[in-house]
Design a protein around this motif. Structure first.
Motif, mmCIF file in Angstrom:
data_model
loop_
_atom_site.group_PDB
_atom_site.id
_atom_site.type_symbol
_atom_site.label_atom_id
_atom_site.label_comp_id
_atom_site.label_asym_id
_atom_site.label_seq_id
_atom_site.Cartn_x
_atom_site.Cartn_y
_atom_site.Cartn_z
ATOM 1 N N LEU A 95 0.834 -1.210 0.000
ATOM 2 C CA LEU A 95 0.000 0.000 0.000
ATOM 3 C C LEU A 95 0.864 1.254 0.000
ATOM 4 O O LEU A 95 0.574 2.222 -0.718
ATOM 5 C CB LEU A 95 -0.926 -0.003 1.218
ATOM 6 N N LEU A 96 1.907 1.240 0.805
ATOM 7 C CA LEU A 96 2.786 2.401 0.895
ATOM 8 C C LEU A 96 3.487 2.648 -0.433
ATOM 9 O O LEU A 96 3.603 3.798 -0.882
ATOM 10 C CB LEU A 96 3.802 2.184 2.013
ATOM 11 N N GLU A 97 3.950 1.575 -1.077
ATOM 12 C CA GLU A 97 4.634 1.733 -2.357
ATOM 13 C C GLU A 97 3.700 2.266 -3.435
ATOM 14 O O GLU A 97 4.074 3.141 -4.218
ATOM 15 C CB GLU A 97 5.220 0.389 -2.799
ATOM 16 N N ARG A 98 2.484 1.747 -3.451
ATOM 17 C CA ARG A 98 1.566 2.102 -4.532
ATOM 18 C C ARG A 98 0.940 3.470 -4.347
ATOM 19 O O ARG A 98 0.803 4.239 -5.313
ATOM 20 C CB ARG A 98 0.476 1.036 -4.637
ATOM 21 N N GLY A 135 -2.867 19.004 -20.281
ATOM 22 C CA GLY A 135 -1.653 19.027 -19.458
ATOM 23 C C GLY A 135 -1.920 19.256 -17.988
ATOM 24 O O GLY A 135 -1.072 19.798 -17.283
ATOM 25 N N LEU A 136 -3.074 18.795 -17.500
ATOM 26 C CA LEU A 136 -3.480 19.092 -16.127
ATOM 27 C C LEU A 136 -3.323 17.911 -15.176
ATOM 28 O O LEU A 136 -3.551 18.057 -13.977
ATOM 29 C CB LEU A 136 -4.940 19.556 -16.109
ATOM 30 N N LEU A 137 -2.957 16.733 -15.699
ATOM 31 C CA LEU A 137 -2.851 15.554 -14.855
ATOM 32 C C LEU A 137 -1.448 15.431 -14.268
ATOM 33 O O LEU A 137 -0.447 15.573 -14.979
ATOM 34 C CB LEU A 137 -3.176 14.290 -15.658
ATOM 35 N N ASP A 138 -1.394 15.154 -12.967
ATOM 36 C CA ASP A 138 -0.114 14.886 -12.305
ATOM 37 C C ASP A 138 0.244 13.404 -12.381
ATOM 38 O O ASP A 138 1.414 13.051 -12.500
ATOM 39 C CB ASP A 138 -0.183 15.335 -10.843
ATOM 40 N N ARG A 139 -0.749 12.537 -12.274
ATOM 41 C CA ARG A 139 -0.557 11.102 -12.417
ATOM 42 C C ARG A 139 -1.718 10.545 -13.234
ATOM 43 O O ARG A 139 -2.853 11.009 -13.126
ATOM 44 C CB ARG A 139 -0.544 10.386 -11.057
ATOM 45 N N PHE A 140 -1.422 9.525 -14.046
ATOM 46 C CA PHE A 140 -2.461 8.871 -14.831
ATOM 47 C C PHE A 140 -2.272 7.372 -14.705
ATOM 48 O O PHE A 140 -1.239 6.821 -15.069
ATOM 49 C CB PHE A 140 -2.389 9.307 -16.298
ATOM 50 N N SER A 141 -3.297 6.708 -14.162
ATOM 51 C CA SER A 141 -3.271 5.273 -13.921
ATOM 52 C C SER A 141 -4.101 4.575 -15.000
ATOM 53 O O SER A 141 -5.332 4.719 -15.039
ATOM 54 C CB SER A 141 -3.844 4.976 -12.521
ATOM 55 N N THR A 152 7.287 5.921 -15.517
ATOM 56 C CA THR A 152 6.148 5.048 -15.221
ATOM 57 C C THR A 152 6.466 4.088 -14.085
ATOM 58 O O THR A 152 7.623 3.802 -13.784
ATOM 59 C CB THR A 152 5.756 4.215 -16.461
ATOM 60 N N ARG A 153 5.399 3.596 -13.468
ATOM 61 C CA ARG A 153 5.450 2.467 -12.533
ATOM 62 C C ARG A 153 4.397 1.468 -12.998
ATOM 63 O O ARG A 153 3.350 1.861 -13.522
ATOM 64 C CB ARG A 153 5.142 2.910 -11.101
ATOM 65 N N ARG A 154 4.651 0.186 -12.803
ATOM 66 C CA ARG A 154 3.697 -0.831 -13.225
ATOM 67 C C ARG A 154 3.345 -1.737 -12.059
ATOM 68 O O ARG A 154 4.209 -2.088 -11.256
ATOM 69 C CB ARG A 154 4.256 -1.659 -14.382
ATOM 70 N N PHE A 155 2.049 -2.088 -11.997
ATOM 71 C CA PHE A 155 1.551 -2.987 -10.964
ATOM 72 C C PHE A 155 0.712 -4.068 -11.613
ATOM 73 O O PHE A 155 -0.091 -3.790 -12.513
ATOM 74 C CB PHE A 155 0.695 -2.226 -9.948
ATOM 75 N N ASP A 206 3.820 9.283 -14.576
ATOM 76 C CA ASP A 206 4.136 10.455 -13.752
ATOM 77 C C ASP A 206 4.221 11.661 -14.674
ATOM 78 O O ASP A 206 5.298 12.071 -15.127
ATOM 79 C CB ASP A 206 5.461 10.229 -13.004
ATOM 80 N N LEU A 207 3.072 12.236 -14.965
ATOM 81 C CA LEU A 207 3.008 13.323 -15.925
ATOM 82 C C LEU A 207 3.550 14.627 -15.349
ATOM 83 O O LEU A 207 4.036 15.483 -16.102
ATOM 84 C CB LEU A 207 1.560 13.507 -16.389
ATOM 85 N N ALA A 208 3.472 14.793 -14.029
ATOM 86 C CA ALA A 208 4.076 15.978 -13.409
ATOM 87 C C ALA A 208 5.574 15.981 -13.639
ATOM 88 O O ALA A 208 6.183 17.015 -13.964
ATOM 89 C CB ALA A 208 3.748 16.022 -11.930
ATOM 90 N N ALA A 209 6.213 14.826 -13.473
ATOM 91 C CA ALA A 209 7.650 14.728 -13.720
ATOM 92 C C ALA A 209 7.969 14.963 -15.186
ATOM 93 O O ALA A 209 8.992 15.584 -15.521
ATOM 94 C CB ALA A 209 8.166 13.349 -13.275
ATOM 95 N N ALA A 210 7.100 14.492 -16.079
ATOM 96 C CA ALA A 210 7.318 14.719 -17.513
ATOM 97 C C ALA A 210 7.267 16.199 -17.856
ATOM 98 O O ALA A 210 8.044 16.678 -18.675
ATOM 99 C CB ALA A 210 6.279 13.948 -18.325
ATOM 100 N N ARG A 211 6.342 16.934 -17.205
ATOM 101 C CA ARG A 211 6.272 18.377 -17.458
ATOM 102 C C ARG A 211 7.547 19.074 -17.006
ATOM 103 O O ARG A 211 8.058 19.958 -17.693
ATOM 104 C CB ARG A 211 5.062 18.983 -16.740
ATOM 105 N N VAL A 212 8.029 18.682 -15.830
ATOM 106 C CA VAL A 212 9.268 19.285 -15.320
ATOM 107 C C VAL A 212 10.426 18.965 -16.260
ATOM 108 O O VAL A 212 11.258 19.804 -16.599
ATOM 109 C CB VAL A 212 9.558 18.795 -13.901
ATOM 110 N N GLY A 213 10.515 17.702 -16.717
ATOM 111 C CA GLY A 213 11.567 17.307 -17.620
ATOM 112 C C GLY A 213 11.503 18.043 -18.934
ATOM 113 O O GLY A 213 12.522 18.462 -19.494
ATOM 114 N N GLY A 214 10.262 18.208 -19.447
ATOM 115 C CA GLY A 214 10.104 18.930 -20.697
ATOM 116 C C GLY A 214 10.481 20.387 -20.580
ATOM 117 O O GLY A 214 11.061 20.992 -21.492
ATOM 118 N N ALA A 215 10.147 20.984 -19.379
ATOM 119 C CA ALA A 215 10.500 22.387 -19.171
ATOM 120 C C ALA A 215 12.003 22.562 -19.126
ATOM 121 O O ALA A 215 12.532 23.583 -19.541
ATOM 122 C CB ALA A 215 9.861 22.883 -17.885
#
Length: 455
Positions: free
Chosen positions: A230-233, A395-401, A432-435, A446-455
């Motif tokens: 649970l903590l990891e996910r 471009g408004l999502l921080d995470r997409f599952s 990404t993370r996979r479960f 992790d779309l928030a991280a992608a935005r930071v990387g793109g910036a």
């Protein structure tokens, strides 16, 4: 203004006015009682109406240190604010602010003396007893009389204290349901809350790592393998903070969320359903498009796991969602029905809000702004495909599952679709993370991280 007599000997309504608050405008009624201190009731909506859904009620004991001074030695101030927020979200309810209940009825200065004993390690019950007071000296007869006066004789009580429910019932108030307020435990009040639960019969907090995550905290360690999962996910989602937008979608391996007929039942399996319910429990609001409500008639509540229901938000620019839909009628959780400025909609239990419409759609950023203005910072965009795709494209999502089921539909209702790039080099990529969820595979972007990387 002349006093309004109650239907029994007891407190009297002395004055009525209005009180604008950060949660909305309440009617405020002042009552005598409490040996001259007086009580107040904050009311929103018609709480005397004979409806299937009883009004929300909080009977709140006066607490200067928590309510006015923001003390974390107790959870009173946060309970007060949360109760007003819940009433405002539903648009109907009562908060009775009971004077003379300071320190569970022993008075302000005696409560401070009890604090001093608690500083030395004595719990709240023994501190009261050591000072010659009962563990709980509160009475609820005058609070019940106020509810009778307001016509709220059948209520849903916001309290973790079953004794409060029983005491109100003794005075003719029917408590048809009792619910905990979504207030987190804090290190400063852990001893206080543990005493209430262990020695006074209050409801337990959600246990373990999951309880911490639901309370908005990420624990440093997990005591078991289940808690570690649970903590990891979900720990990274909670760590996003109080303002975050996540999305979830389940689709077939060939990219469809439903068959041509609209049948979407059980595309993904039980483990993915549990995952979705955990996401709901971790957010303030869950957003769906009107087409999803029409096709599936979802409840959008938390049932597969323990946790609070989010506020349900239906995006329906033209007002075509049937008035009998469960999210608009069942009263299990507050619902915001977002419609266009000219849409005509019937009266339901949902609160109707209006937004400008362009090309038969709402601007996703305007939807989030509206929700955040109402204190709903953590948002789950759940469906359907067009709605999730619109928030993703904006471009408004921080995470997409995105959960993929091992089935091929061939043709049907499409899942994620947006204007992509002509070349693969321009495709949207993110960490990404996979479960593995039973037979399904969930990929979290992790779309928030992608935005930071793109910036």
């Amino acid at each position: 203004m002349s006093a309004v007599p109650l239907p029994r000997d007891g407190v009297r309504r002395v004055v009525s006015t209005t009180l604008p608050t950060e949660h909305g405008v309440f009617e405020m009624h002042g009552y005598d009682g409490a040996e001259g201190l007086g009580h107040v009731a904050l009311v929103m909506g018609d709480v005397a109406a004979e409806e299937d859904l009883a009004p929300l009620v909080r009977v709140h004991s006066e607490c200067l240190t928590g309510d006015a001074l923001g003390s974390f030695r107790c959870d009173c101030g946060e309970q007060l604010s949360a109760a007003l927020r819940e009433i405002a979200l539903e648009g109907r309810g009562v908060l009775v602010y009971v004077r003379g209940h300071e320190g569970r009825g022993i008075g302000l200065l005696a409560k401070l003396e009890a604090y001093a004993l608690q500083d030395a390690g004595v719990d709240t019950v023994d501190a009261n007893l050591a000072l010659g007071y009962p563990a709980d000296a509160r009475a609820y007869d005058e609070a019940a009389e106020i509810l009778h006066d307001l016509g709220a004789r059948r209520i849903r009580l916001m309290s973790s204290n079953p004794d409060k429910s029983a005491k109100l019932a003794e005075h003719g108030i029917e408590v048809v349901a009792r619910r905990r307020l979504p207030v987190p435990d804090r290190p400063e009040n852990a001893f206080y809350l543990t005493t209430k639960r262990m020695r006074m019969g209050h409801d337990d907090a959600l246990p373990g790592v999951w309880g911490e995550l639901v309370a908005g905290r990420v624990p440093a360690a997990a005591p078991s393998a289940e808690d570690a999962d649970l903590l990891e996910r979900y720990g990274p989602l909670v760590a996003l903070g109080p303002v975050a937008t996540i999305a979830q979608l389940g689709q077939s391996a060939d990219g469809f969320i439903a068959a041509r007929s609209g049948d979407a039942e059980d595309i993904t399996g039980e483990e993915d359903h549990e995952h979705l319910h955990r996401l709901r429990a971790l957010v303030d609001a869950v957003v769906v498009g009107g087409a999803t409500v029409i096709a599936d008639d979802p409840r959008l509540t938390v049932r597969a796991v323990e946790g609070p229901h989010p506020v349900r938000v239906v995006l329906d620019p033209t007002g075509r969602v049937p008035a009998g839909s469960r999210v608009l009628t069942d009263g299990l959780a507050p619902t915001l029905w977002l419609v266009g400025e000219s849409a005509e909609v019937p009266v339901t239990r949902a609160e109707v809000l209006r937004l400008p419409v362009a090309d038969r759609r709402f601007d996703p950023a305007a939807v989030l702004d509206l929700l955040r203005s109402r204190g709903l910072g953590r948002v789950l965009v759940e469906g359907g495909g067009r709605t999730v795709s619109a928030f993703l494209a904006a471009g408004l999502l921080d995470r997409f599952s995105l959960t993929i089921a091992p089935i091929l539909i061939g043709d049907g209702v499409p899942g994620i679709r947006f204007a992509g790039s002509d070349r693969l080099a321009g495709a949207l990529a993110a960490p990404t993370r996979r479960f593995v969820l039973g037979t399904d595979v969930c990929t979290e972007f992790d779309l928030a991280a992608a935005r930071v990387g793109g910036a």
